[in-house]
Enzyme design. Structure first.
Site, PDB file in Angstrom:
ATOM      1  N   LEU A 146       0.865  -1.167   0.000  1.00  0.00           N
ATOM      2  CA  LEU A 146       0.000   0.000   0.000  1.00  0.00           C
ATOM      3  C   LEU A 146       0.903   1.218   0.000  1.00  0.00           C
ATOM      4  O   LEU A 146       1.995   1.186   0.579  1.00  0.00           O
ATOM      5  CB  LEU A 146      -0.891   0.027   1.256  1.00  0.00           C
ATOM      6  CG  LEU A 146      -1.916  -1.098   1.435  1.00  0.00           C
ATOM      7  CD1 LEU A 146      -2.633  -0.939   2.777  1.00  0.00           C
ATOM      8  CD2 LEU A 146      -2.916  -1.126   0.297  1.00  0.00           C
ATOM      9  N   ASP A 147       0.468   2.300  -0.648  1.00  0.00           N
ATOM     10  CA  ASP A 147       1.240   3.542  -0.589  1.00  0.00           C
ATOM     11  C   ASP A 147       1.472   3.934   0.872  1.00  0.00           C
ATOM     12  O   ASP A 147       0.657   3.622   1.743  1.00  0.00           O
ATOM     13  CB  ASP A 147       0.479   4.684  -1.272  1.00  0.00           C
ATOM     14  CG  ASP A 147       0.308   4.478  -2.769  1.00  0.00           C
ATOM     15  OD1 ASP A 147       0.986   3.598  -3.319  1.00  0.00           O
ATOM     16  OD2 ASP A 147      -0.513   5.201  -3.362  1.00  0.00           O
ATOM     17  N   ALA A 148       2.551   4.656   1.112  1.00  0.00           N
ATOM     18  CA  ALA A 148       2.874   5.055   2.486  1.00  0.00           C
ATOM     19  C   ALA A 148       1.711   5.791   3.153  1.00  0.00           C
ATOM     20  O   ALA A 148       1.458   5.602   4.339  1.00  0.00           O
ATOM     21  CB  ALA A 148       4.126   5.927   2.499  1.00  0.00           C
ATOM     22  N   ASN A 149       0.987   6.610   2.394  1.00  0.00           N
ATOM     23  CA  ASN A 149      -0.106   7.388   2.970  1.00  0.00           C
ATOM     24  C   ASN A 149      -1.485   6.813   2.675  1.00  0.00           C
ATOM     25  O   ASN A 149      -2.492   7.506   2.813  1.00  0.00           O
ATOM     26  CB  ASN A 149      -0.022   8.843   2.511  1.00  0.00           C
ATOM     27  CG  ASN A 149       1.089   9.587   3.221  1.00  0.00           C
ATOM     28  OD1 ASN A 149       1.458   9.251   4.343  1.00  0.00           O
ATOM     29  ND2 ASN A 149       1.653  10.588   2.578  1.00  0.00           N
ATOM     30  N   THR A 150      -1.536   5.547   2.255  1.00  0.00           N
ATOM     31  CA  THR A 150      -2.803   4.823   2.151  1.00  0.00           C
ATOM     32  C   THR A 150      -2.873   3.859   3.328  1.00  0.00           C
ATOM     33  O   THR A 150      -1.920   3.134   3.606  1.00  0.00           O
ATOM     34  CB  THR A 150      -2.903   4.052   0.825  1.00  0.00           C
ATOM     35  OG1 THR A 150      -2.897   4.975  -0.257  1.00  0.00           O
ATOM     36  CG2 THR A 150      -4.178   3.215   0.764  1.00  0.00           C
TER      37      THR A 150
END
Length: 316
Positions: A146-150
């Site tokens: 997952l993206d770092a900010n997801t």
């Protein structure tokens, strides 16, 4: 004791593809080899790029069929994970083969060059969990990201059998991945599919984009609730490209609320108190890698995302 071998440079020779006719040399290298424009310019400046036997400048234009010779420097070694607990990273499920986490904001799946923040793999190791040793050393046990900010549900393999079987399941698209996204405006139709190829943005600035000739990418969405300024969507992925939902929502002019990188309205994000893209992995389902039975895991919204939905609903 023998040290690790020095990374080797990579020599490439190929004709310029027809699709790059007339492109600047730095842009052509970026598209061919997945480099940033800045890194491509650095390679050109060293004299390690020849076209038909001649050195070139970054602003020269390439022509289809010309013979391109490039010496790519070895990529920097990926950093190793720092084993330390990650605050807020909860465990949704764990057994001898897998651990399913509830990933918080600001946490990358594994270390990468340039990332100095916490990682899922480092957090698990720092909390005493074991992970599979398969895969590259810096991302052992990681079968998807997952993206770092997801935020949301993410599975990590603990056993070698789980690693190989889950990697295959993700590759063969036998995983159910469900996200919720709060996007600007109202998609028309309310339920639909975005089938558009994705690759690195030609600017080389780290973004991805819908690009002709990119990797096939398919996103299905369905509106859960429409508000005055935004819509809450249920999103299912057939493919798992980097930034896929963010890119596809931006491409249909309904970027995720708070996703400034992909064109979101900063004033709406500020009004709702959203400091990153409103995107959450709510559900993850797959066949258990050793038990063979179907398992599903759900992750509730983090407090700030839930509060944003309450605010936009109250405005409607």
């Amino acid at each position: 004791m023998t040290g690790s071998p020095e990374p080797m440079s990579d020599n490439r020779s190929l004709p310029v593809p027809d699709g790059l006719e007339g492109e600047r040399v730095d842009a052509a290298l970026a598209r061919l080899f997945g480099l940033s424009r800045g890194r491509a310019a650095d390679v050109i400046a060293t004299g390690d790029v020849l076209i038909d036997g001649r050195t070139v400048s970054k602003s020269d234009r390439v022509h289809a069929g010309a013979w391109l010779e490039v010496t790519l420097p070895a990529p920097p070694a990926a950093p190793m994970p720092v084993a330390e607990p990650v605050p807020g990273m909860g465990i949704l499920y764990e057994d001898a083969d897998i651990v399913v986490i509830n990933k918080p904001i600001g946490v990358a799946a594994h270390p990468t060059t340039g990332w100095t923040g916490p990682t899922v793999i480092g957090g698990l190791l720092g909390s005493g969990h074991t992970v599979a040793t398969s895969g590259a050393a810096e991302r052992q046990g990681i079968v998807h990201r997952l993206d770092a900010n997801t935020t949301g549900a993410m599975v990590v393999a603990k056993s070698e059998a789980a690693y190989s079987r889950l990697k295959r399941a993700f590759k063969e698209r036998r995983i159910e991945k469900r996200y919720h996204a709060l996007v600007q405006g109202h998609p028309d139709p309310f339920r639909g599919t975005v089938d558009a190829p994705i690759d690195r943005h030609p600017s080389g600035d780290g973004r991805f984009a819908v690009v002709a000739g990119g990797k096939p990418s398919v996103t299905h969405y369905d509106t859960i609730e429409a508000f005055r300024a935004a819509s809450l969507l249920n999103v299912d992925l057939e493919t798992g490209r980097t930034h896929q939902i963010r890119v596809h929502m931006s491409a249909i002019r309904h970027p995720c609320v708070g996703d400034i990188l992909y064109g979101a309205d900063p004033s709406l994000a500020a009004r709702l108190g959203v400091t990153r893209q409103w995107l959450h992995a709510v559900k993850l389902g797959f066949e258990h890698p050793t038990g063979g039975h179907w398992v599903e895991f759900e992750s509730p919204y983090p407090e700030n995302l839930a509060r944003a939905v309450d605010l936009v609903r109250a405005e409607s």
